[in-house]
Design an enzyme around this catalytic site. Structure first.
Site, mmCIF file in Angstrom:
data_model
loop_
_atom_site.group_PDB
_atom_site.id
_atom_site.type_symbol
_atom_site.label_atom_id
_atom_site.label_comp_id
_atom_site.label_asym_id
_atom_site.label_seq_id
_atom_site.Cartn_x
_atom_site.Cartn_y
_atom_site.Cartn_z
ATOM 1 N N GLU A 342 0.784 -1.236 0.000
ATOM 2 C CA GLU A 342 0.000 0.000 0.000
ATOM 3 C C GLU A 342 0.820 1.293 0.000
ATOM 4 O O GLU A 342 0.683 2.128 0.899
ATOM 5 C CB GLU A 342 -0.968 0.000 1.189
ATOM 6 C CG GLU A 342 -2.045 -1.058 1.080
ATOM 7 C CD GLU A 342 -3.108 -0.955 2.170
ATOM 8 O OE1 GLU A 342 -2.889 -0.226 3.161
ATOM 9 O OE2 GLU A 342 -4.157 -1.606 2.023
ATOM 10 N N GLU A 446 -6.208 -8.187 -0.093
ATOM 11 C CA GLU A 446 -6.918 -7.877 1.147
ATOM 12 C C GLU A 446 -8.384 -7.616 0.824
ATOM 13 O O GLU A 446 -8.701 -6.874 -0.109
ATOM 14 C CB GLU A 446 -6.319 -6.648 1.846
ATOM 15 C CG GLU A 446 -4.917 -6.848 2.385
ATOM 16 C CD GLU A 446 -4.418 -5.634 3.162
ATOM 17 O OE1 GLU A 446 -5.254 -4.793 3.569
ATOM 18 O OE2 GLU A 446 -3.192 -5.531 3.358
#
Length: 513
Positions: A342, A446
């Site tokens: 991320e 995720e």
């Protein structure tokens, strides 16, 4: 209503399956399968919201690194201000607090702190009688202050030499208050307000407890939060992969730089052994990079800023990738290495990220011709297609997307059926478009069976979970749930399975209630 939702979901999913069904398989997994994974979040990289009790014993727990505070002079009734966000002397002249009046704490001890302005400078005082300024680019003893605090959040601020700061009648902040101030409305007393206390990661825990106590807390956590029994549970429920977040300090185990605590390497070795015993594959995910790639607690940011883009931090990250690849390349449980989790679209430009990804790919290939190299999309305003156009690598390359019906105002008022429609109409089309892009494989690294719906029923959660499983099953590399264990029930994979909120073996069947 639940019956209507279930019938609609089944009809839409059957239609989508007939149109888009394509066979993919991942090298290294049995039976020509794809990744059906679970993240081991909150284990080797901390996120305080996953297990808040880890932080409960820290002294002054609301004044950790990264806490944002304001100070208001009780005598002048004005806020302390760094003019223009820093770069000049400090004033005490504002009627209201905004960004210039907000300071971020760097914790030195439970009572000693350094104060960082919104522009990144530190408050400094060079001795008794000095005017406090916000000009220092780094922090040392002259930027360190002691806070004395009473039960009403009134504070005194004292320099290392023992002089108390006071707000003068000409609106300066000066280290010259005579004697010891009391808690009345004197010039050396300030009302402190905590604006934000959002960071609870490895940095905050290590620096908050101090090394010895932090080591005790983390040794207990790492040995009990995840164990061999969890891998048996995952295997029994059809999970074939774990994605394991790690921090950059793992490469310096057993004695990483302060305030990080050694021991994660031993835990990762254990995870590989347990995984191999239960025929589960491992993805190692560099979740926290030096300097922080997104300013969040799960990247071990000290104060919410992003410092990863410096050449030093990028080089250090590549060293970590080399360390991990060389150590685990020949382990039979290794499936892949994720180069960075991320990165922030707002703070990490492509002209820094893509060369890093290319170099990281080459490092992994130096140690393994077949391990998957996973690159994560930037979070924020970025399109994952940018990574498909970057020509990062030619073999066993994967792009990781994170899908949450959360963290965005768009999802706040969606009904259960609207959440489900979004999965089918937006997420599914993106997955198939990327599958067809003839480049890296697609990984939903995720996702979670949680949303912003208030008082959702079990049947509605089952429909939402089944919808995600159906759609994310189409991703050419597979998916991984966030996360195995969590104090918040619907984020907890184990709780979802045991309480029948997530039905892995039944996600292709309609649910009629």
């Amino acid at each position: 209503m639940e019956l209507v939702i279930s019938k609609w979901v089944f009809a839409f999913s059957l239609f989508s399956w007939l149109i888009f069904s394509v066979a993919y398989s991942v090298e290294g997994l049995d039976e020509d399968s794809k990744v059906r994974g679970v993240n081991l979040g909150g284990w080797l990289v901390l996120e305080g919201w996953i297990k808040p009790s880890l932080f409960e014993g820290i002294p002054n727990p609301d004044m950790l690194d990264g806490t944002q505070v304001t100070f208001k002079s009780v005598k002048l009734q004005k806020y302390v201000c760094a003019e223009n966000g820093g770069g000049s002397d400090i004033s005490v002249n504002r009627d209201a607090a905004s960004s210039w009046e907000t300071f971020t704490l760097w914790r030195v001890s439970e009572s000693e702190f350094q104060f960082r302005t919104v522009q990144g400078q530190f408050l400094s005082c060079y001795g008794n009688g000095c005017v406090v300024s916000a000009t220092a680019k780094s922090a040392s003893s002259t930027e360190t202050f002691q806070i004395e605090r009473n039960n009403d959040d009134r504070v005194h601020i004292k320099t290392k030499s023992g002089a108390y700061l006071q707000a003068t009648i000409d609106n300066q902040l000066v280290a010259d208050y005579p004697g010891n101030p009391g808690w009345d409305d004197n010039a050396s007393t300030f009302d402190m307000s905590i604006v934000a206390n959002n960071l609870h990661g490895d940095y905050q825990l290590g620096n908050g407890y101090g090394h010895n106590k932090a080591k005790e807390v983390l040794e207990r956590h790492r040995s009990t939060f995840i164990d061999a029994g969890d891998f048996e549970f995952l295997h029994r429920n059809g999970i074939n992969t774990v994605r394991i977040p790690v921090g950059w300090w793992i490469a310096y185990d057993p004695n990483p730089p302060a305030p990080f605590i050694g021991g994660t390497l031993k835990a990762l070795d254990n995870a590989f052994s347990w995984a191999h015993a239960y025929k589960i594959k491992c993805i190692i995910d560099l979740h926290a990079a030096p300097g922080s790639q997104n300013g969040m607690e799960h990247s071990a940011s000290r104060d919410g800023t992003v410092g990863w883009t410096t050449s030093e931090s990028v080089s250090q990250s590549l060293h970590v990738i080399d360390f991990l690849a060389s150590r685990y390349a020949n382990h039979p449980a290794l499936l892949g290495i994720e180069l960075l989790n991320e990165p922030s679209a707002a703070s990490v430009p492509l002209d820094v990220l893509v060369p890093y990804y290319k170099h990281g790919y080459e490092i992994v290939r130096k140690h393994s011709p077949s391990a998957y190299v996973i690159v994560c999309q930037r979070i924020g305003n970025a399109n994952p297609i940018e990574l498909y156009q970057a020509d990062i690598g030619s073999h066993n390359l994967v792009v990781d997307l994170h899908y949450y019906n959360l963290f965005d105002p768009f999802f706040v008022n969606l009904s259960p059926i609207e959440n489900i429609r979004f999965i089918y109409e937006s997420r599914e089309s993106q997955i198939h478009a990327l599958n067809d892009a003839k480049g890296p494989l697609v990984f939903i690294g995720e996702w979670v069976n949680e949303w912003n719906v208030t008082n959702g029923t079990q049947a509605e959660y089952q429909d939402f979970g089944r919808t995600q499983l159906e759609v994310y099953d189409a991703a050419s590399f597979g998916w991984s749930y966030w996360t195995l264990k969590n104090d918040r029930e619907h984020w907890d994979f184990e709780w979802n399975i045991k309480n029948n909120y997530l039905q892995l073996s039944k996600h292709s069947e309609p649910i009629f209630n």
